[in-house]
Design an enzyme around this catalytic site. Structure first.
Site, PDB file in Angstrom:
ATOM      1  CB  THR A  32      50.077  39.815  28.851  1.00  0.00           C
ATOM      2  OG1 THR A  32      49.162  39.285  29.664  1.00  0.00           O
ATOM      3  CG2 THR A  32      49.516  40.141  27.460  1.00  0.00           C
ATOM      4  CG  ASP A  56      51.549  45.080  37.349  1.00  0.00           C
ATOM      5  OD1 ASP A  56      50.412  44.482  37.554  1.00  0.00           O
ATOM      6  OD2 ASP A  56      52.368  45.460  37.974  1.00  0.00           O
ATOM      7  CG  ASN A  83      46.264  32.059  34.441  1.00  0.00           C
ATOM      8  OD1 ASN A  83      45.925  31.169  35.209  1.00  0.00           O
ATOM      9  ND2 ASN A  83      47.607  32.643  34.631  1.00  0.00           N
ATOM     10  CB  SER A 134      37.337  31.841  40.072  1.00  0.00           C
ATOM     11  OG  SER A 134      36.985  32.053  41.223  1.00  0.00           O
ATOM     12  CE1 TYR A 148      44.313  33.589  45.067  1.00  0.00           C
ATOM     13  CE2 TYR A 148      42.612  31.609  46.053  1.00  0.00           C
ATOM     14  CZ  TYR A 148      43.328  32.439  44.848  1.00  0.00           C
ATOM     15  OH  TYR A 148      43.706  31.533  43.601  1.00  0.00           O
ATOM     16  CE  LYS A 152      41.417  34.022  42.195  1.00  0.00           C
ATOM     17  NZ  LYS A 152      41.535  34.178  40.736  1.00  0.00           N
ATOM     18  CB  THR A 183      50.254  25.699  39.474  1.00  0.00           C
ATOM     19  OG1 THR A 183      49.967  26.354  40.550  1.00  0.00           O
ATOM     20  CG2 THR A 183      49.290  24.813  38.907  1.00  0.00           C
TER      21      THR A 183
END
Length: 281
Positions: A32, A56, A83, A134, A148, A152, A183
């Site tokens: 997704t 979403d 994720n 996480s 952030y 988390k 990444t």
């Protein structure tokens, strides 16, 4: 053993790499993302082993519809990987209300929506694993990442509780904690106008270290996604899995410091117990 995986946030980063590795080894993936056309090449290569849907995670209704359809189409899903993520890189006064809302809606509430949507299906089939992505920043902190971290640390507390509640149903949950990894996530971080008041302090130091390359992204994204697959193959269900040398060392240092501070407060903690009760150890 061939498994079926449901993965959010598969357009890039860990989600894309994990999808590719799983397909290459013969597993099925329900992927997704907000831009389904980003996986057109993989769909052409792997056919019906790749199920793709636009989703979403901040849209609760869409999450429910897509999850229900994935289980209906695929029959059974063995592993759910939460994720999808969003990052805000700014000192506390620099972020906008919209940026703060986006990071909480995606990383905290979005992950919660997915867990709530998949659990009735996992309970009905009597098995399943949830992997919650996480970060090292779910247990330690760095300047410029306060919002952030808020999302988390929040999702880790939620998942630690849920793991206890769902264990009797044969469902396991593991919190994954990747460290600094190339990444492309860093390039997508939202930020606000830099305030000189913060730029002269720790926030500015972190900004400059990222800009000049002295903040090294030490971990391999391919090895991290490989470790996720190995975890499922092993059958082990740890509550948390640190993924990265920085995660291991930084989180350990944070935990030790917190324990030392906690123990230093022992006398005060026990002093506030009601007089008619014996303080418990």
């Amino acid at each position: 053993m061939t498994r079926t995986w449901f993965i959010t946030g598969t357009s890039s980063g860990f989600g894309r790499l994990l999808t590719e590795q799983l397909l290459d080894r013969g597993d099925r993936v329900a992927a997704t993302l907000r831009t389904p056309e980003a996986l057109d090449g993989l769909r052409a290569e792997h056919g019906d082993r790749l199920w793709v849907a636009r989703m979403d995670v901040t849209d609760t209704g869409e999450v429910q519809r897509v999850v229900d359809r994935a289980f209906a189409d695929l029959g059974s899903i063995d592993v759910v990987v939460n994720n999808a993520g969003f990052g805000v890189f700014s000192a506390v006064e620099e972020a906008t209300d919209e940026q703060i809302r986006a990071v909480v809606d995606t990383n905290l509430l979005g992950s919660i929506h997915v867990v709530r949507a998949v659990l009735p299906h996992l309970r009905a089939q009597g098995h399943g694993r949830i992997l919650q992505v996480s970060t090292a920043g779910g247990q330690t902190t760095y300047p410029n990442f306060s919002y952030y971290h808020a999302s988390k640390w929040g999702i880790e507390g939620f998942c630690e509780t849920v793991a206890q509640e769902i264990a009797p149903f044969g469902i396991g949950l593991t919190i994954l904690q990747p460290g600094a990894t190339p990444t492309g996530f860093g390039g997508a971080l939202a930020s606000g106008p830099v305030m000189p008041e913060y730029d002269d302090g720790p926030a500015g130091d972190v900004r400059r270290s990222l800009a000049d390359g002295s903040f090294v992204l030490v971990n391999s994204p391919e090895k991290i996604t490989g470790a996720m697959i190995d975890l499922i193959d092993s059958g082990e269900v740890p509550l948390r899995l640190p993924l990265g040398s920085d995660t291991y060392h930084h989180v350990r240092r944070s935990l030790v410091a917190r324990l030392e501070e906690h123990d230093a407060g022992r006398e005060v903690a026990l002093s506030v117990v009601r007089d008619d009760l014996v303080p418990s150890e």
